[in-house]
Design a protein around this motif. Structure first.
Motif, PDB file in Angstrom:
ATOM      1  N   ARG A 496       0.808  -1.286  -0.049  1.00 61.43           N
ATOM      2  CA  ARG A 496       0.143  -0.022  -0.107  1.00 61.43           C
ATOM      3  C   ARG A 496       0.777   1.403  -0.109  1.00 61.43           C
ATOM      4  NH1 ARG A 496      -1.826   0.165   4.806  1.00 61.43           N
ATOM      5  NH2 ARG A 496      -0.862  -1.653   5.509  1.00 61.43           N
ATOM      6  N   THR A 497       1.970   1.055  -0.450  1.00 66.39           N
ATOM      7  CA  THR A 497       2.962   2.122  -0.540  1.00 66.39           C
ATOM      8  C   THR A 497       2.998   2.990  -1.732  1.00 66.39           C
ATOM      9  OG1 THR A 497       4.583   1.187   1.151  1.00 66.39           O
ATOM     10  CG2 THR A 497       5.302   3.309  -0.152  1.00 66.39           C
ATOM     11  N   VAL A 498       2.480   4.419  -1.604  1.00 66.01           N
ATOM     12  CA  VAL A 498       2.317   5.187  -3.044  1.00 66.01           C
ATOM     13  C   VAL A 498       3.406   5.727  -3.088  1.00 66.01           C
ATOM     14  CG1 VAL A 498       0.851   6.784  -3.978  1.00 66.01           C
ATOM     15  CG2 VAL A 498      -0.175   5.368  -2.217  1.00 66.01           C
ATOM     16  N   HIS A 499       4.040   5.558  -4.414  1.00 65.10           N
ATOM     17  CA  HIS A 499       5.158   6.597  -4.657  1.00 65.10           C
ATOM     18  C   HIS A 499       4.758   7.502  -6.018  1.00 65.10           C
ATOM     19  CE1 HIS A 499       7.750   3.249  -2.852  1.00 65.10           C
ATOM     20  NE2 HIS A 499       8.267   4.257  -2.346  1.00 65.10           N
ATOM     21  N   LEU A 500       5.550   8.594  -6.083  1.00 69.25           N
ATOM     22  CA  LEU A 500       5.488   9.599  -7.154  1.00 69.25           C
ATOM     23  C   LEU A 500       6.543   9.233  -8.367  1.00 69.25           C
ATOM     24  CD1 LEU A 500       4.199  12.169  -8.542  1.00 69.25           C
ATOM     25  CD2 LEU A 500       6.164  13.516  -7.244  1.00 69.25           C
ATOM     26  N   SER A 501       6.278   8.991  -9.410  1.00 66.43           N
ATOM     27  CA  SER A 501       7.196   9.131 -10.489  1.00 66.43           C
ATOM     28  C   SER A 501       7.210  10.149 -11.179  1.00 66.43           C
ATOM     29  CB  SER A 501       7.096   7.794 -11.303  1.00 66.43           C
ATOM     30  OG  SER A 501       8.096   7.435 -12.201  1.00 66.43           O
ATOM     31  N   GLU A 502       8.465  10.971 -11.247  1.00 62.98           N
ATOM     32  CA  GLU A 502       8.214  12.264 -12.098  1.00 62.98           C
ATOM     33  C   GLU A 502       8.979  11.943 -13.761  1.00 62.98           C
ATOM     34  OE1 GLU A 502       7.436  15.207 -10.792  1.00 62.98           O
ATOM     35  OE2 GLU A 502       8.376  15.480  -8.775  1.00 62.98           O
ATOM     36  N   GLN A 503       8.300  12.612 -14.605  1.00 63.28           N
ATOM     37  CA  GLN A 503       8.673  12.593 -15.992  1.00 63.28           C
ATOM     38  C   GLN A 503      10.158  12.965 -15.851  1.00 63.28           C
ATOM     39  OE1 GLN A 503       6.671  14.821 -18.785  1.00 63.28           O
ATOM     40  NE2 GLN A 503       7.923  14.104 -20.590  1.00 63.28           N
ATOM     41  N   ALA A 504      11.165  11.870 -16.521  1.00 62.89           N
ATOM     42  CA  ALA A 504      12.505  12.364 -16.555  1.00 62.89           C
ATOM     43  C   ALA A 504      12.737  12.846 -18.009  1.00 62.89           C
ATOM     44  CB  ALA A 504      13.234  11.017 -16.072  1.00 62.89           C
ATOM     45  N   VAL A 505      12.445  12.258 -18.892  1.00 67.83           N
ATOM     46  CA  VAL A 505      12.995  12.346 -20.301  1.00 67.83           C
ATOM     47  C   VAL A 505      11.320  12.665 -21.066  1.00 67.83           C
ATOM     48  CG1 VAL A 505      14.884  11.189 -20.190  1.00 67.83           C
ATOM     49  CG2 VAL A 505      12.911  10.111 -20.961  1.00 67.83           C
ATOM     50  N   GLU A 506      11.709  12.903 -22.367  1.00 70.38           N
ATOM     51  CA  GLU A 506      10.415  12.994 -23.352  1.00 70.38           C
ATOM     52  C   GLU A 506      10.243  11.521 -24.038  1.00 70.38           C
ATOM     53  OE1 GLU A 506       8.316  15.419 -24.041  1.00 70.38           O
ATOM     54  OE2 GLU A 506       9.357  16.601 -22.656  1.00 70.38           O
ATOM     55  N   PRO A 507       8.849  11.262 -24.153  1.00 68.06           N
ATOM     56  CA  PRO A 507       8.770  10.043 -24.860  1.00 68.06           C
ATOM     57  C   PRO A 507       9.534   9.922 -26.407  1.00 68.06           C
ATOM     58  CG  PRO A 507       6.654  10.854 -24.247  1.00 68.06           C
ATOM     59  CD  PRO A 507       7.757  11.777 -23.996  1.00 68.06           C
ATOM     60  N   PRO A 508       9.882   8.788 -26.942  1.00 69.01           N
ATOM     61  CA  PRO A 508      10.213   8.787 -28.133  1.00 69.01           C
ATOM     62  C   PRO A 508       9.580   9.220 -29.209  1.00 69.01           C
ATOM     63  CG  PRO A 508      10.009   6.602 -27.705  1.00 69.01           C
ATOM     64  CD  PRO A 508       9.715   7.141 -26.303  1.00 69.01           C
TER      65      PRO A 508
END
Ligand code: SF4
Length: 772
Positions: A496-508
């Motif tokens: 039940r641990t919620v994490h944030l994942s930030e955009q790091a790069v643009e999609p190809p």
């Protein structure tokens, strides 16, 4: 071979129950990149349900590595082989960069508008001609919460179809059902922190040393520390955990219920139960006692083909434990009597009064990284926020959140499960199927059947993915999706641990986040709420998260106390997180009150052997009212047993180096090199009888298909054949058809599912093996 490929769990950092798990920061960067020039973005790993926190290293617009986050409660900086090397899939040359549409039998590149117009025109025409029962969605356990929630609103309130399920049906449907049956709601009672505090670990059908390597590191550090917990492992194979165990119950596959009934029998017969706690906090003890009375160790030992003394010893250890932590995974969920067995593990803890206490609990684990969110948001065949589709008040509450009429939300029957969705497509009832981030052409059972379903002319197939998978090769429209690291969002792990994942790069190229794709389709369809406003009101991931918070408010998975900002910089946070628990909640049910009241339960429950669903009246008659439900089941043998023609029994599973159908891990050089091809694992006695030695090429046949691969002779229950299911055909010269050497384990498996959770059974099928 790289050291973290051969040294899977890394250096030991032993600790005791009174200590914190020491930190150890694991990192892998592209060796050609200058470390000082790397910028870091916060994220977590999406290659299993552990959800280890990490930072993504970025250099010149490309992902160049990862580093574990020391501050995080889940992993304290550690990463396993998949986490360390798996990110390289993002940079693979064969990423899908433009949409594809089928023209003259071939998939050809096109622009987004053409692809989406074709998709929406077909969707509209099927809706007009046949209606929403002809529309199906089959999604995944690997998107972000924001993607799923958008999809749930689009499919359920927008299109009005009941045919929305995830590949979590293959992975954690049983976890969800076992939690609902016993505790009244989905949601993991335990916490990874309990590994630090337990005195006994009970592993039932979980190869955690390979599937969730970082949790195994945590256990190893306890097992090698000063106050070693006892470890009981139930597994037909001699896994790494089995080698560390005090007791290894190497039972015959398909016999979990017989074994667990004997363990429960011993606990009750020897008065190793907490009667006061049971009376106050459970119902069903007498009915359970009557059934397990019939399973003395001798009887179950004969069924399971183990020593009755080992069963007695295991029960003695379980009965002596003061802090029992139980783990369950696919050896139960994908096996005979899946939900029944998973509920019986819950019973072991309940009889000992060991739920919701430090070091004591159950982790009905997930397989995929974001499977929890698939379930929470209602993309798995349930309604969002763990709402009960049979409870009109809960449906009305969801309608209030979505600003639609209750009747706009399909709830006339149980949401359609994935096995049924494909059955309906096979029969022509479903004419439009959108497959999102999953690969049924390799992962579903009985692949010759799956290929014929996916390839039939009457089915319009849309596939969103980052790669041209075996499934995408059958599609009419293929939409290129952004991967982790290329979009922002949150996801929730198995505890039940919620994490944030930030955009790091643009999609190809022109690849887009799944949420944007769903929004584009909703826009083109012109979906509106009952006031005439756009049905889906958000545009950014953070707005989607805020909308989800409103949907989760007051529900067991309450996210209202979490914000993106709160997730930035520190550790992940366990739900429920709200005004009452602003820092999150370590473990559920610490007051011994469960969500089993008939007005609050997520499900009215089932009879475990037949799968018959209970009505609201039957549920009320239980008078559970906040008490956990001790469910019982007789043992029933697997449907397909070995015979003269097919004398062995197949079980499929995973290796530490790969995830699912290798769509991502097969594109990481280190992981692919570590296990490049399928193999066939045999017990030494069986290998000898077949005249097979290590490395010999063998052919495995079942009534449904065949597979060929080199033999490995390993410690395993006699009569069982193990084959990893990761290998399909995308990197074979013959492409999606097994015209050359068949190597997908699911060529052999059968179309059969658990009566309660509807999870396919991959762990028993009769086969024969011959040396080539
Ligand atoms: S244990 Fe799972 S989440 Fe953690 S690094 Fe390994 S694959 Fe990723």
């Amino acid at each position: 071979m790289n050291s973290r490929i051969s040294d899977i769990w890394g250096k030991r950092t032993p600790f005791s129950r009174v200590d914190e798990w020491p930190a150890r920061v694991d990192e892998y960067l592209d060796p050609t990149v200058d470390v000082a020039a790397v910028e870091w973005r916060q994220s977590a790993c999406v290659l299993c349900s552990n959800g280890c926190a990490l930072d993504i290293g970025v250099h010149e617009g490309r992902i160049v590595g990862v580093r574990g986050r020391e501050i995080d409660r889940v992993n304290r900086g550690r990463l396993g082989p998949k986490g360390l090397y798996g990110w390289q899939a993002n940079n693979a040359e064969d990423r899908l960069k433009r949409p594809l549409v089928r023209e003259g039998g071939e998939l050809v590149e096109t622009d987004w508008d053409t692809a989406l117009t074709r998709l929406v025109d077909k969707l509209r025409s099927v809706l007009e001609k046949v209606g929403h029962p002809a529309i199906g969605f089959y999604t995944t356990g690997q998107l972000f919460l924001e993607d799923y929630y958008t999809l749930a609103v689009l499919a359920r309130a927008g299109i009005g179809t009941n045919h929305l399920d995830g590949n979590t049906r293959l992975c954690t449907a049983t976890s969800s059902f076992a939690l609902k049956e016993t505790f009244g709601s989905d949601g993991q009672p335990g916490s990874f922190r309990d590994i630090d505090l337990c005195d006994t670990l009970f592993h039932v059908g979980i190869n955690i040393a390979e599937t969730q390597t970082v949790s195994w590191m945590r256990m190893l550090d306890r097992l090698h520390g000063p106050d070693r917990p006892r470890l009981i492992v139930v597994d037909p194979r001699e896994t790494a955990a089995a080698k560390e165990a005090d007791i290894h119950l190497a039972i015959k596959n398909g016999t979990n219920v017989a074994l667990l009934n004997a363990l429960l029998h011993e606990l009750i017969a020897n008065d190793r139960v907490d009667r006061e706690w049971i009376d106050a906090h459970t119902v069903g003890f007498d009915a359970l006692s009557l059934i397990v009375e019939k399973y003395p160790p001798e009887r179950s030992a004969e069924i399971c083909a183990v020593d009755p003394g080992e069963i007695r010893e295991a029960a003695r250890v379980l009965g002596a434990s003061e802090a029992l932590l139980s783990f369950v995974l696919q050896g139960v969920y994908q096996s005979n009597q899946a939900t029944a067995a998973a509920c019986l593990v819950n019973n072991v803890n309940l009889l000992r009064g060991m739920i919701g206490k430090p070091g004591a609990g159950v982790l009905q684990m997930n397989g995929q990284p974001t499977a929890q969110n698939t379930r929470e948001t209602g993309c798995n065949g349930d309604l969002p926020g763990f709402r009960n589709w049979q409870n009109d008040a809960q449906v009305a509450d969801l309608a209030r959140v979505w600003k639609v009429e209750p009747l706009d939300i399909p709830h006339w029957g149980p949401p359609t499960h994935a096995m049924q969705i494909f059955r309906l497509a096979e029969q022509g009832s479903i004419q439009f199927l959108w497959v999102i981030g999953t690969n049924p052409a390799v992962s579903m059972p009985e692949l010759h059947r799956m290929r014929s379903i996916l390839g039939q002319d009457s089915l319009f197939l849309v596939v969103s993915d980052a790669f041209l998978t075996e499934t995408a090769q059958f599609a009419d429209v293929v939409l290129p999706a952004a991967l982790w690291g290329e979009k922002t969002g949150t996801f929730t792990n198995a505890d039940r641990t919620v994490h944030l994942s930030e955009q790091a790069v643009e999609p190809p190229g022109e690849a887009k986040p799944d949420m944007e794709i769903f929004l584009s389709v909703a826009d083109k369809l012109g979906l509106k709420d009952r006031d005439g406003a756009p049905l889906i009101r958000w545009r950014t991931p953070e707005e989607a998260f805020e909308a989800w918070k409103e949907c989760s408010k007051g529900r067991p998975c309450d996210y209202t106390g979490i914000t993106y900002d709160k997730l930035r910089g520190g550790s992940g946070i366990q739900w429920p997180c709200n005004e009452d628990a602003p820092g999150g909640t370590e473990r559920l049910y610490n007051d011994g009150v469960f969500l089993t009241g008939s007005d609050v339960t997520e499900d009215y429950g089932h009879e475990l052997t037949s799968g018959a669903a209970f009505t609201e009246a039957e549920h009320r008659a239980l008078h559970a009212a906040g008490r956990a439900i001790l469910k019982a089941a007789e043992y029933i043998p697997p449907r397909e047993l070995p015979d003269e023609d097919y004398p062995l029994s197949l079980t499929t599973g995973r290796t530490v180096y790969h995830f699912h159908t290798r769509t991502k891990t097969g594109r990481s050089p280190q992981l692919q090199e570590a296990e490049p091809d399928v193999w066939v694992e045999l017990a030494a006695k069986d290998a000898e009888a077949l005249g097979v030695t290590e490395g010999d090429l063998v052919r495995v046949e079942s009534p449904r298909g065949a597979l060929e691969g080199p033999a490995r002779v390993r410690g395993m229950h006699v009569g069982i054949v193990f084959i990893p299911f990761h290998y399909g055909y995308w990197d074979e010269p013959n492409g999606s058809e097994p015209n050359g050497r068949p190597r997908a384990a699911n060529e052999l498996t059968m179309t059969i599912w658990d009566p309660v959770s509807k999870q396919p059974i991959f762990k028993s099928a009769k086969v024969r093996v011959m040396r080539l």
